[in-house]
Design a protein around this motif. Sequence first.
Motif, PDB file in Angstrom:
ATOM      1  N   GLY A   1       3.244  -3.655   2.883  1.00 53.39           N
ATOM      2  CA  GLY A   1       3.274  -2.653   3.954  1.00 53.39           C
ATOM      3  C   GLY A   1       3.059  -1.239   3.420  1.00 53.39           C
ATOM      4  N   GLN A   2       3.491  -1.013   2.178  1.00 53.36           N
ATOM      5  CA  GLN A   2       3.305   0.307   1.560  1.00 53.36           C
ATOM      6  C   GLN A   2       1.824   0.593   1.308  1.00 53.36           C
ATOM      7  N   LEU A   3       1.061  -0.437   0.976  1.00 47.83           N
ATOM      8  CA  LEU A   3      -0.382  -0.270   0.807  1.00 47.83           C
ATOM      9  C   LEU A   3      -1.041   0.022   2.150  1.00 47.83           C
ATOM     10  N   ILE A   4      -0.651  -0.706   3.178  1.00 45.74           N
ATOM     11  CA  ILE A   4      -1.203  -0.485   4.523  1.00 45.74           C
ATOM     12  C   ILE A   4      -0.893   0.928   4.994  1.00 45.74           C
ATOM     13  N   GLU A   5       0.354   1.354   4.820  1.00 48.42           N
ATOM     14  CA  GLU A   5       0.727   2.717   5.211  1.00 48.42           C
ATOM     15  C   GLU A   5      -0.112   3.743   4.449  1.00 48.42           C
ATOM     16  N   GLY A   6      -0.320   3.501   3.148  1.00 46.67           N
ATOM     17  CA  GLY A   6      -1.144   4.410   2.359  1.00 46.67           C
ATOM     18  C   GLY A   6      -2.547   4.525   2.911  1.00 46.67           C
ATOM     19  N   GLY A   7      -3.116   3.395   3.327  1.00 45.92           N
ATOM     20  CA  GLY A   7      -4.452   3.410   3.911  1.00 45.92           C
ATOM     21  C   GLY A   7      -4.508   4.170   5.221  1.00 45.92           C
ATOM     22  N   ILE A   8      -3.458   4.072   6.001  1.00 46.62           N
ATOM     23  CA  ILE A   8      -3.396   4.783   7.283  1.00 46.62           C
ATOM     24  C   ILE A   8      -3.217   6.282   7.066  1.00 46.62           C
ATOM     25  N   GLU A   9      -2.340   6.662   6.144  1.00 45.21           N
ATOM     26  CA  GLU A   9      -1.991   8.064   5.926  1.00 45.21           C
ATOM     27  C   GLU A   9      -3.004   8.839   5.084  1.00 45.21           C
ATOM     28  N   SER A  10      -3.873   8.141   4.366  1.00 48.97           N
ATOM     29  CA  SER A  10      -4.797   8.793   3.443  1.00 48.97           C
ATOM     30  C   SER A  10      -6.203   8.891   4.032  1.00 48.97           C
ATOM     31  N   ASP A  11      -6.963   9.844   3.492  1.00 53.19           N
ATOM     32  CA  ASP A  11      -8.369   9.958   3.870  1.00 53.19           C
ATOM     33  C   ASP A  11      -9.193   8.848   3.229  1.00 53.19           C
ATOM     34  N   ARG A  12      -8.826   8.472   2.016  1.00 54.75           N
ATOM     35  CA  ARG A  12      -9.549   7.445   1.266  1.00 54.75           C
ATOM     36  C   ARG A  12      -8.561   6.577   0.497  1.00 54.75           C
ATOM     37  N   THR A  13      -8.868   5.283   0.422  1.00 54.59           N
ATOM     38  CA  THR A  13      -8.150   4.357  -0.444  1.00 54.59           C
ATOM     39  C   THR A  13      -9.149   3.873  -1.489  1.00 54.59           C
ATOM     40  N   LEU A  14      -8.830   4.081  -2.752  1.00 55.42           N
ATOM     41  CA  LEU A  14      -9.697   3.679  -3.851  1.00 55.42           C
ATOM     42  C   LEU A  14      -9.060   2.503  -4.578  1.00 55.42           C
ATOM     43  N   VAL A  15      -9.862   1.490  -4.881  1.00 56.80           N
ATOM     44  CA  VAL A  15      -9.393   0.284  -5.553  1.00 56.80           C
ATOM     45  C   VAL A  15      -9.942   0.272  -6.971  1.00 56.80           C
ATOM     46  N   PHE A  16      -9.055   0.087  -7.941  1.00 57.16           N
ATOM     47  CA  PHE A  16      -9.412   0.027  -9.353  1.00 57.16           C
ATOM     48  C   PHE A  16      -9.137  -1.381  -9.855  1.00 57.16           C
ATOM     49  N   GLY A  17     -10.190  -2.103 -10.219  1.00 59.87           N
ATOM     50  CA  GLY A  17     -10.065  -3.475 -10.699  1.00 59.87           C
ATOM     51  C   GLY A  17     -10.402  -4.478  -9.621  1.00 59.87           C
ATOM     52  N   ASP A  18     -10.549  -5.731 -10.048  1.00 53.45           N
ATOM     53  CA  ASP A  18     -10.940  -6.814  -9.135  1.00 53.45           C
ATOM     54  C   ASP A  18      -9.824  -7.185  -8.197  1.00 53.45           C
TER      55      ASP A  18
ATOM     56  N   MET B   1      -8.288  16.594   0.033  1.00 50.38           N
ATOM     57  CA  MET B   1      -8.368  15.214   0.451  1.00 50.38           C
ATOM     58  C   MET B   1      -7.121  14.472  -0.035  1.00 50.38           C
ATOM     59  N   LYS B   2      -6.698  13.528   0.762  1.00 53.54           N
ATOM     60  CA  LYS B   2      -5.522  12.718   0.434  1.00 53.54           C
ATOM     61  C   LYS B   2      -5.971  11.308   0.079  1.00 53.54           C
ATOM     62  N   TYR B   3      -5.491  10.811  -1.078  1.00 50.85           N
ATOM     63  CA  TYR B   3      -5.893   9.505  -1.590  1.00 50.85           C
ATOM     64  C   TYR B   3      -4.707   8.558  -1.728  1.00 50.85           C
ATOM     65  N   THR B   4      -4.985   7.277  -1.522  1.00 49.31           N
ATOM     66  CA  THR B   4      -4.126   6.191  -1.967  1.00 49.31           C
ATOM     67  C   THR B   4      -4.930   5.421  -2.999  1.00 49.31           C
ATOM     68  N   LEU B   5      -4.300   5.094  -4.113  1.00 46.32           N
ATOM     69  CA  LEU B   5      -4.957   4.337  -5.176  1.00 46.32           C
ATOM     70  C   LEU B   5      -4.333   2.952  -5.256  1.00 46.32           C
ATOM     71  N   MET B   6      -5.168   1.957  -5.455  1.00 45.40           N
ATOM     72  CA  MET B   6      -4.706   0.588  -5.656  1.00 45.40           C
ATOM     73  C   MET B   6      -5.182   0.149  -7.033  1.00 45.40           C
ATOM     74  N   VAL B   7      -4.242  -0.250  -7.885  1.00 44.99           N
ATOM     75  CA  VAL B   7      -4.552  -0.651  -9.267  1.00 44.99           C
ATOM     76  C   VAL B   7      -4.273  -2.148  -9.388  1.00 44.99           C
ATOM     77  N   ASN B   8      -5.323  -2.917  -9.680  1.00 41.25           N
ATOM     78  CA  ASN B   8      -5.212  -4.378  -9.703  1.00 41.25           C
ATOM     79  C   ASN B   8      -5.216  -4.996 -11.092  1.00 41.25           C
TER      80      ASN B   8
END
Length: 130
Positions: A113-130, A1-8
């Motif tokens: 745009g890098q976050l959007i691309e990550g969401g498009i290219e990945s199977d899942r985008t996981l968000v860490f934090g509010d 699986m391919k992930y994009t992570l977002m750290v807030n």
Amino acid sequence: MKYTLMVNEGPYQHQSSDTALQFARAALDKGHEIFRVFFYHDGVNNGTRLAVPPKDDRMLQKEWSELAEKHGLDLVICIAAAQRRGLMDASEAKRQGLTADNIAPGFRISGLGQLIEGGIESDRTLVFGD
């Protein structure tokens, strides 16, 4: 699986950064791919090279840098959030007329745009934090 992570969240104010780091390590160890880690809001503070925590505390910024070097991770810091918090790479510092930069090795500054691309290219985008 391919992930994009977002750290807030920043590295020392909330558990989110550490949880994201541990998730990334575990996912990579299991053979999954981390397409990108996008640092947003106070999460951009994970990318400063000027933080000096107490000797008995972990240096999460260094751990992110080491993980990126070992696995070729793309660590992206949101430019707008970074500017608000005084984080600059060399080219952005020059563009803003500043004489110094403070981005840790392995991190780079870019836009949402890098976050959007990550969401498009990945199977899942996981968000860490509010």
